[in-house]
Scaffold this motif. Structure first.
Motif, PDB file in Angstrom:
ATOM      1  N   GLY A  62       0.768  -0.963  -0.012  1.00 56.65           N
ATOM      2  CA  GLY A  62      -0.002   0.171  -0.170  1.00 56.65           C
ATOM      3  C   GLY A  62       0.846   1.220   0.021  1.00 56.65           C
ATOM      4  O   GLY A  62       2.026   1.129   0.061  1.00 56.65           O
ATOM      5  N   VAL A  66       3.087  -0.882   3.821  1.00 59.05           N
ATOM      6  CA  VAL A  66       2.907  -1.996   4.421  1.00 59.05           C
ATOM      7  C   VAL A  66       2.424  -2.952   3.253  1.00 59.05           C
ATOM      8  O   VAL A  66       1.703  -2.877   2.445  1.00 59.05           O
ATOM      9  CB  VAL A  66       1.625  -1.696   5.584  1.00 59.05           C
ATOM     10  CG1 VAL A  66       1.233  -3.154   6.110  1.00 59.05           C
ATOM     11  CG2 VAL A  66       2.088  -0.723   6.641  1.00 59.05           C
ATOM     12  N   ASN A  68       0.112  -6.075   2.398  1.00 58.98           N
ATOM     13  CA  ASN A  68      -1.224  -6.425   2.510  1.00 58.98           C
ATOM     14  C   ASN A  68      -1.389  -8.125   2.008  1.00 58.98           C
ATOM     15  O   ASN A  68      -0.955  -8.150   0.987  1.00 58.98           O
ATOM     16  CB  ASN A  68      -2.402  -5.763   2.148  1.00 58.98           C
ATOM     17  CG  ASN A  68      -2.179  -4.202   2.608  1.00 58.98           C
ATOM     18  OD1 ASN A  68      -2.482  -4.199   3.684  1.00 58.98           O
ATOM     19  ND2 ASN A  68      -1.613  -3.351   1.839  1.00 58.98           N
ATOM     20  N   ARG A  79      -2.312  -7.324   7.675  1.00 58.61           N
ATOM     21  CA  ARG A  79      -1.248  -6.385   7.293  1.00 58.61           C
ATOM     22  C   ARG A  79       0.193  -6.718   7.950  1.00 58.61           C
ATOM     23  O   ARG A  79       0.333  -6.875   8.963  1.00 58.61           O
ATOM     24  CB  ARG A  79      -1.494  -4.723   7.543  1.00 58.61           C
ATOM     25  CG  ARG A  79      -2.797  -4.519   6.734  1.00 58.61           C
ATOM     26  CD  ARG A  79      -3.743  -3.110   7.292  1.00 58.61           C
ATOM     27  NE  ARG A  79      -2.783  -2.401   7.735  1.00 58.61           N
ATOM     28  CZ  ARG A  79      -1.948  -1.171   6.739  1.00 58.61           C
ATOM     29  NH1 ARG A  79      -2.385  -1.652   5.495  1.00 58.61           N
ATOM     30  NH2 ARG A  79      -1.463  -0.439   7.026  1.00 58.61           N
ATOM     31  N   MET A  81       3.373  -5.922   8.989  1.00 56.10           N
ATOM     32  CA  MET A  81       4.010  -4.639   9.293  1.00 56.10           C
ATOM     33  C   MET A  81       5.397  -4.521   9.153  1.00 56.10           C
ATOM     34  O   MET A  81       6.228  -5.736   9.384  1.00 56.10           O
ATOM     35  CB  MET A  81       3.840  -4.173  10.665  1.00 56.10           C
ATOM     36  CG  MET A  81       2.181  -4.139  11.096  1.00 56.10           C
ATOM     37  SD  MET A  81       1.300  -3.269   9.910  1.00 56.10           S
ATOM     38  CE  MET A  81       1.645  -1.514  10.371  1.00 56.10           C
ATOM     39  N   ALA A  86       2.213  -8.159  12.731  1.00 53.43           N
ATOM     40  CA  ALA A  86       1.105  -8.029  11.869  1.00 53.43           C
ATOM     41  C   ALA A  86      -0.292  -7.402  12.290  1.00 53.43           C
ATOM     42  O   ALA A  86      -0.382  -7.483  13.525  1.00 53.43           O
ATOM     43  CB  ALA A  86       0.899  -9.789  11.348  1.00 53.43           C
ATOM     44  N   SER A  87      -0.992  -7.087  11.784  1.00 50.75           N
ATOM     45  CA  SER A  87      -2.217  -6.378  12.242  1.00 50.75           C
ATOM     46  C   SER A  87      -3.360  -6.769  11.225  1.00 50.75           C
ATOM     47  O   SER A  87      -3.223  -7.034  10.251  1.00 50.75           O
ATOM     48  CB  SER A  87      -2.009  -4.905  12.150  1.00 50.75           C
ATOM     49  OG  SER A  87      -2.015  -4.241  11.175  1.00 50.75           O
ATOM     50  N   VAL A 106      -4.479  -2.473  -4.363  1.00 50.81           N
ATOM     51  CA  VAL A 106      -4.668  -1.216  -3.324  1.00 50.81           C
ATOM     52  C   VAL A 106      -4.715  -0.018  -3.829  1.00 50.81           C
ATOM     53  O   VAL A 106      -3.912   0.076  -4.840  1.00 50.81           O
ATOM     54  CB  VAL A 106      -3.470  -1.259  -2.150  1.00 50.81           C
ATOM     55  CG1 VAL A 106      -3.504  -0.135  -1.258  1.00 50.81           C
ATOM     56  CG2 VAL A 106      -3.081  -2.669  -1.501  1.00 50.81           C
ATOM     57  N   LEU A 112      -8.243  -1.304   0.397  1.00 51.50           N
ATOM     58  CA  LEU A 112      -7.936  -2.429   0.153  1.00 51.50           C
ATOM     59  C   LEU A 112      -8.927  -3.263  -0.739  1.00 51.50           C
ATOM     60  O   LEU A 112     -10.012  -3.687   0.018  1.00 51.50           O
ATOM     61  CB  LEU A 112      -7.424  -3.378   1.337  1.00 51.50           C
ATOM     62  CG  LEU A 112      -6.633  -2.735   2.234  1.00 51.50           C
ATOM     63  CD1 LEU A 112      -6.196  -3.556   3.530  1.00 51.50           C
ATOM     64  CD2 LEU A 112      -5.234  -2.458   1.509  1.00 51.50           C
ATOM     65  N   TYR A 142      -9.926   2.422   5.423  1.00 49.49           N
ATOM     66  CA  TYR A 142      -9.890   3.151   6.817  1.00 49.49           C
ATOM     67  C   TYR A 142     -10.079   4.488   7.137  1.00 49.49           C
ATOM     68  O   TYR A 142      -9.893   5.519   6.354  1.00 49.49           O
ATOM     69  CB  TYR A 142      -8.408   3.056   6.941  1.00 49.49           C
ATOM     70  CG  TYR A 142      -7.656   3.539   8.501  1.00 49.49           C
ATOM     71  CD1 TYR A 142      -7.880   2.638   9.506  1.00 49.49           C
ATOM     72  CD2 TYR A 142      -7.021   4.524   8.751  1.00 49.49           C
ATOM     73  CE1 TYR A 142      -7.290   2.937  10.768  1.00 49.49           C
ATOM     74  CE2 TYR A 142      -7.049   4.985  10.075  1.00 49.49           C
ATOM     75  CZ  TYR A 142      -7.106   3.936  11.067  1.00 49.49           C
ATOM     76  OH  TYR A 142      -6.618   4.307  12.360  1.00 49.49           O
ATOM     77  N   TRP A 150     -11.371   0.287  10.552  1.00 48.36           N
ATOM     78  CA  TRP A 150     -11.648  -0.291   9.074  1.00 48.36           C
ATOM     79  C   TRP A 150     -12.950  -0.770   8.940  1.00 48.36           C
ATOM     80  O   TRP A 150     -13.333  -1.118   9.861  1.00 48.36           O
ATOM     81  CB  TRP A 150     -10.693  -1.329   8.911  1.00 48.36           C
ATOM     82  CG  TRP A 150      -9.190  -1.133   8.672  1.00 48.36           C
ATOM     83  CD1 TRP A 150      -8.275  -1.137   9.900  1.00 48.36           C
ATOM     84  CD2 TRP A 150      -8.502  -0.670   7.485  1.00 48.36           C
ATOM     85  NE1 TRP A 150      -7.072  -0.982   9.243  1.00 48.36           N
ATOM     86  CE2 TRP A 150      -7.054  -0.701   7.919  1.00 48.36           C
ATOM     87  CE3 TRP A 150      -8.989  -0.953   6.263  1.00 48.36           C
ATOM     88  CZ2 TRP A 150      -6.123  -0.247   6.954  1.00 48.36           C
ATOM     89  CZ3 TRP A 150      -7.760  -0.371   5.407  1.00 48.36           C
ATOM     90  CH2 TRP A 150      -6.638  -0.275   5.622  1.00 48.36           C
ATOM     91  N   ARG A 304       7.779  -1.182  -0.993  1.00 49.39           N
ATOM     92  CA  ARG A 304       8.106  -1.130   0.538  1.00 49.39           C
ATOM     93  C   ARG A 304       8.781  -0.040   0.729  1.00 49.39           C
ATOM     94  O   ARG A 304       9.997   0.439   0.033  1.00 49.39           O
ATOM     95  CB  ARG A 304       8.822  -2.423   1.116  1.00 49.39           C
ATOM     96  CG  ARG A 304       8.922  -2.780   2.328  1.00 49.39           C
ATOM     97  CD  ARG A 304       9.603  -4.047   2.503  1.00 49.39           C
ATOM     98  NE  ARG A 304       9.983  -4.186   3.952  1.00 49.39           N
ATOM     99  CZ  ARG A 304      10.902  -4.999   4.494  1.00 49.39           C
ATOM    100  NH1 ARG A 304      11.694  -5.898   3.553  1.00 49.39           N
ATOM    101  NH2 ARG A 304      10.763  -5.320   5.645  1.00 49.39           N
TER     102      ARG A 304
END
Length: 305
Positions: A62, A66, A68, A79, A81, A86-87, A106, A112, A142, A150, A304
């Motif tokens: 994205g 990050v 995804n 996600r 990180m 990770a989230s 994205v 997303l 988001y 989200w 990245r």
């Protein structure tokens, strides 16, 4: 001019899923081994980028840098990180767990978009029944203060087996492959206009895949878009039709070029290498292939950081 594919890794004997260029190397999903691998074109070395990824298939960076991923094994988007953690964004649509996310793209604002078909292999964790009654493209957005969270939204209402997804460079068109390779299934490459209010308009069918006495012609699995807006699509198999092929479709739907793939069932593709001058393709048997995409300039919206 034909592209000459070379084998740079594999075969693994298991599918290579999503691919994403991180600015220096090509990341690719080793789906059944629950990992994301990293191919460095300078050294030709392959290393593990992330382990224990719960059958992650599609991956995409994205604008925040990050990565995804679509965790088919856990029925969620994750996600990865940069610090190794990770989230999770929202995992439910209107209070219900969605199906098996497959491929992801994205937008410039960080939305997303992902396809959400069903997968024959059950989830690795709790089954979390029931599945949704529909197989759609979903979107995660988001929201900013005062409520930072989200939000998941259903975007397509006419799909039954969506697979590949990609946004045009200007973000005004969403390309979706409807890909049911069963007898009587629909196999189309569709272009949905993204309206100013964020919803999708009625799609244009750019290409339809047929069948003959040998069986159905396998539709598009994975796709990406080059800087000129051409759609690069992985389709075909050896059992019927023209065989495993990378198609180049113009934004209007014309077939600009076809390139035979020297391995069965190409699954996904992404541009990489310096100048984004090469196209990488992953296959069902775990070959990572690379071709010099002469005449095309790669398009990687985010790298990245």
């Amino acid at each position: 001019m034909d592209w000459t594919f070379e084998l740079v890794h594999g075969p693994l004997g298991r599918p290579i899923g999503g691919l994403a260029w991180d600015g220096e190397a090509m990341l690719f999903s080793d789906i059944n081994e629950n990992g994301i691998l990293r191919f460095d074109p300078r050294t030709q070395a392959v290393s593990t980028f992330r382990a224990y990824t719960s059958r992650t298939n599609g991956i995409a960076f994205g604008p925040d840098g990050v990565l995804n991923g679509c965790q088919e094994g856990s029925r969620r988007i994750v996600r990865f990180m940069p610090d190794g953690s990770a989230s999770l964004p929202e995992v439910k649509l209107d209070g219900r767990y969605h199906n098996h996310p497959c491929h992801i793209t994205v937008s410039g604002s960080g939305q997303l978009w992902f396809s959400d078909p069903l997968h024959a292999m059950p989830a690795l964790g709790p089954l979390l029944p029931p599945y949704l009654e529909h197989r759609s493209v979903l979107r995660l957005t988001y929201t900013v203060p005062p409520r930072q969270h989200w939000h998941m939204q259903r975007m397509t209402f006419d799909t039954a087996s969506p697979r590949g997804v990609a946004l045009s460079p200007d973000g005004k068109t969403l390309y979706v492959s409807e890909c049911d390779n069963a007898e009587g299934g629909t196999r189309e490459l569709r272009a949905y206009p993204v309206d100013t209010d964020g919803t999708l308009g009625r799609p244009i069918v750019l290409h339809t895949f047929g069948a003959d006495y040998r069986g159905v012609h396998r539709g598009v699995e994975g796709l990406c878009v080059d800087a000129a807006g051409n759609v690069i699509a992985c389709a075909g198999w050896r059992r019927s039709g023209p065989g495993p092929t990378v198609y180049v479709f113009s934004p209007a739907g014309g077939v600009a070029a076809t390139h035979a793939v020297p391995a069965d069932m190409p699954l996904g593709c992404a541009f990489g290498d310096p100048g984004l001058a090469s196209l990488y393709v992953g296959t069902a048997d775990g070959q990572l292939l690379r071709a010099r995409a002469t005449g095309h300039v790669g398009h990687v919206p985010f790298l990245r950081k």
